[in-house]
Structure formats: C-alpha cells, structure tokens
Design a protein around this motif. Structure first.
Motif, mmCIF file in Angstrom:
data_model
loop_
_atom_site.group_PDB
_atom_site.id
_atom_site.type_symbol
_atom_site.label_atom_id
_atom_site.label_comp_id
_atom_site.label_asym_id
_atom_site.label_seq_id
_atom_site.Cartn_x
_atom_site.Cartn_y
_atom_site.Cartn_z
ATOM 1 N N MET A 1 1.192 -1.335 -0.108
ATOM 2 C CA MET A 1 -0.031 0.164 -0.156
ATOM 3 C C MET A 1 1.268 0.948 -0.272
ATOM 4 O O MET A 1 2.291 1.243 0.043
ATOM 5 N N PHE A 2 0.339 2.063 -0.734
ATOM 6 C CA PHE A 2 0.949 3.266 -0.336
ATOM 7 C C PHE A 2 1.337 4.411 0.707
ATOM 8 O O PHE A 2 0.118 3.480 1.616
ATOM 9 N N THR A 3 2.806 5.029 0.625
ATOM 10 C CA THR A 3 2.841 5.291 1.694
ATOM 11 C C THR A 3 2.684 6.653 1.919
ATOM 12 O O THR A 3 2.049 7.698 1.029
ATOM 13 N N PHE A 4 1.621 6.533 3.420
ATOM 14 C CA PHE A 4 0.633 8.128 3.565
ATOM 15 C C PHE A 4 1.463 9.196 4.319
ATOM 16 O O PHE A 4 1.814 9.453 5.566
ATOM 17 N N SER A 5 2.207 9.799 3.303
ATOM 18 C CA SER A 5 3.820 10.579 3.964
ATOM 19 C C SER A 5 3.070 12.030 4.036
ATOM 20 O O SER A 5 2.436 12.505 2.882
ATOM 21 N N SER A 6 3.511 12.584 4.635
ATOM 22 C CA SER A 6 2.941 14.125 5.069
ATOM 23 C C SER A 6 3.492 14.935 3.958
ATOM 24 O O SER A 6 4.989 14.887 3.954
ATOM 25 N N CYS A 7 2.921 16.600 3.697
ATOM 26 C CA CYS A 7 3.960 16.925 2.731
ATOM 27 C C CYS A 7 5.141 18.335 3.375
ATOM 28 O O CYS A 7 4.298 18.406 4.849
ATOM 29 N N ALA A 8 5.924 17.870 3.749
ATOM 30 C CA ALA A 8 7.252 18.957 4.304
ATOM 31 C C ALA A 8 6.948 20.332 4.184
ATOM 32 O O ALA A 8 7.682 20.843 5.239
ATOM 33 N N GLU A 9 6.029 20.977 3.937
ATOM 34 C CA GLU A 9 5.694 22.327 3.558
ATOM 35 C C GLU A 9 5.702 23.013 5.499
ATOM 36 O O GLU A 9 5.078 21.822 5.296
ATOM 37 N N PRO A 10 6.338 23.388 5.475
ATOM 38 C CA PRO A 10 5.199 23.651 6.909
ATOM 39 C C PRO A 10 3.904 24.198 7.344
ATOM 40 O O PRO A 10 3.467 25.085 6.314
ATOM 41 N N GLY A 11 2.845 23.015 8.090
ATOM 42 C CA GLY A 11 1.705 23.516 8.127
ATOM 43 C C GLY A 11 1.025 23.270 6.901
ATOM 44 O O GLY A 11 -0.030 23.343 7.076
ATOM 45 N N CYS A 12 1.219 22.299 6.054
ATOM 46 C CA CYS A 12 0.871 22.345 4.947
ATOM 47 C C CYS A 12 -0.479 20.831 5.745
ATOM 48 O O CYS A 12 -1.978 20.899 5.559
ATOM 49 N N GLY A 13 -0.135 19.517 5.959
ATOM 50 C CA GLY A 13 -0.583 18.695 6.289
ATOM 51 C C GLY A 13 -1.510 17.384 5.565
ATOM 52 O O GLY A 13 -2.009 16.786 5.573
ATOM 53 N N ARG A 14 -1.058 18.239 3.797
ATOM 54 C CA ARG A 14 -1.353 17.467 2.683
ATOM 55 C C ARG A 14 -0.695 16.303 2.401
ATOM 56 O O ARG A 14 0.395 16.337 2.978
ATOM 57 N N GLN A 15 -1.349 14.881 1.824
ATOM 58 C CA GLN A 15 -0.909 14.199 1.511
ATOM 59 C C GLN A 15 0.605 14.614 1.066
ATOM 60 O O GLN A 15 0.745 14.637 -1.069
ATOM 61 N N ALA A 16 2.059 13.937 0.750
ATOM 62 C CA ALA A 16 2.867 13.872 -0.031
ATOM 63 C C ALA A 16 2.323 13.114 -1.432
ATOM 64 O O ALA A 16 2.325 12.169 -1.506
ATOM 65 N N LEU A 17 2.845 13.599 -2.158
ATOM 66 C CA LEU A 17 3.681 12.638 -3.639
ATOM 67 C C LEU A 17 4.192 11.286 -4.059
ATOM 68 O O LEU A 17 5.591 11.756 -3.023
ATOM 69 N N SER A 18 3.913 10.695 -4.222
ATOM 70 C CA SER A 18 5.700 9.122 -4.416
ATOM 71 C C SER A 18 6.348 10.096 -4.978
ATOM 72 O O SER A 18 6.674 11.149 -5.793
ATOM 73 N N ASP A 19 7.433 9.393 -4.161
ATOM 74 C CA ASP A 19 9.155 9.640 -4.837
ATOM 75 C C ASP A 19 9.115 11.303 -4.334
ATOM 76 O O ASP A 19 10.175 11.857 -4.956
ATOM 77 N N ALA A 20 8.667 11.576 -3.309
ATOM 78 C CA ALA A 20 8.166 13.016 -3.608
ATOM 79 C C ALA A 20 8.268 13.573 -1.603
ATOM 80 O O ALA A 20 7.470 12.897 -1.165
ATOM 81 N N THR A 21 8.446 14.622 -1.727
ATOM 82 C CA THR A 21 8.874 15.898 -0.029
ATOM 83 C C THR A 21 7.342 15.953 -0.276
ATOM 84 O O THR A 21 6.836 16.728 1.242
#
Length: 199
Positions: A1-21
């Motif tokens: 299953m794809f990893t639910f990584s959060s966006c590295a932008e401070p205060g964003c909280g959205r899901q990061a794209l695959s192979d991206a931060t």
C-alpha cells in the motif's frame, strides 16, 4: 500500500506525492514531475502504490494498465484513456473526470466518492464493490456494466445511461436523478430505500 507521507511544507499536512517530499500544491517542479510520471506509467504494464493526489493529467493513453493501491484523490483527468485497464484498491475521491474512457475496465474495491464525472464512459465494465457515494455523474454512461455491490448513496445522476446493468446488491439511493435510463437493468435486485440501507 502506498505510504501516507505528509507534505514537508510547514503547516501543510496534505499527502505528499510518490517519491517526493511535497504535495501537488507545494511541489517545486510539479509539471516536470507529472510528465516524468506519465512516461513511467505509459512504459510499465503494472503500476503500484502511487500517490498522485491533486495532480492533473490530460490527453494521455493509460489503456490496458493495471493500477494497484494508487491514490488519485482530488486529481483531474481530461480526455484520458483507461480502456481495458484493471484497478484494485484505487482512490479517486474528490477527483474530476471529464471526457474520459474507462470502458471495459475491471475494477474492485475502489472509491470515487464525492467525485465529478462528466461525459465519461464506464461501458461494459466490471465495477465490483465500488463507492460512488456523493458522486456527481453527468452526461456519462455505465451501459452493460456489472455494478455488483457498489454504492450510489446520495449521488447526483443527470442525463446518463445505466441501461442493461447488473444492479444486484447495488445501493442505488441517489440524492437526485434526472433523465437517467435504467432500461433492461435489474433494479429490482438493487437496494433503493433507506429502510434497507444497513441490511
């Protein structure tokens, strides 16, 4: 299953794209990223564990591909071909689909909740255990499809065709239905009222 990584932008909280931060709103080179990913999808037979939430694709041919555990939440697809593709555990919640061809697909355990589906074909498809709750379907066709155990609860259906569909165990309780053909579909085997919603 794809990893639910959060966006590295401070205060964003959205899901990061695959192979991206970062997410689609904060990716520094979104168009280049998208184009490279489109080439990757086109070159591969099977695609797995991709997060493309919030991205836009237009005029591409992804026919005959197999997508497994992919997130297209909030994505936009225009004039896309997915003809004969296979989808397993894929999410299109909140997506916008316009003038796309999903005819002849084999999909199970996918979700199109709260999506907008306009001028799009799902003809002659296997759509098993699919969530269309809250979806807005306009000028689209599902003719000849197997909708077994899918859900159209509080969906809005307008100027669309559901002729000759298998509706066994389908929760077909739209919020609004206008100019929709159900000819030759076994609606008597669908669940069409709130009283039987949780049986």
């Amino acid at each position: 299953m794809f990893t639910f990584s959060s966006c590295a932008e401070p205060g964003c909280g959205r899901q990061a794209l695959s192979d991206a931060t970062r997410c689609s709103l904060h990716h520094p080179a979104l168009f280049a990223y998208r184009d490279a990913l489109a080439l990757r999808i086109a070159a591969e037979r099977s695609v797995k564990d991709l997060c493309l939430s919030g991205t836009t694709f237009e005029g591409l041919d992804f026919s005959g591909k197999k997508f497994t555990c992919c997130s297209f939440t909030g994505a936009t697809f225009r004039n896309m071909l997915f003809t004969g593709s296979v989808f397993r555990l894929c999410f299109f919640d909140g997506a916008f689909l316009e003038s796309c061809d999903f005819s002849g697909i084999d999909a199970e355990f996918c979700s199109f909740g709260d999506a907008d589906i306009v001028d799009t074909s799902f003809e002659n498809s296997e759509l098993i255990h699919i969530n269309f709750d809250g979806t807005r379907v306009k000028e689209s066709t599902f003719t000849g499809s197997n909708l077994y155990d899918s859900r159209f609860i509080m969906a809005v259906l307008e100027n669309s065709n559901f002729s000759n569909c298998d509706m066994k165990k389908v929760y077909f309780i739209p919020a609004r239905i206008e100019n929709v053909s159900l000819k030759a579909s076994n609606t008597n085997e669908a669940i069409r009222d709130m009283e039987h919603l949780y049986l």
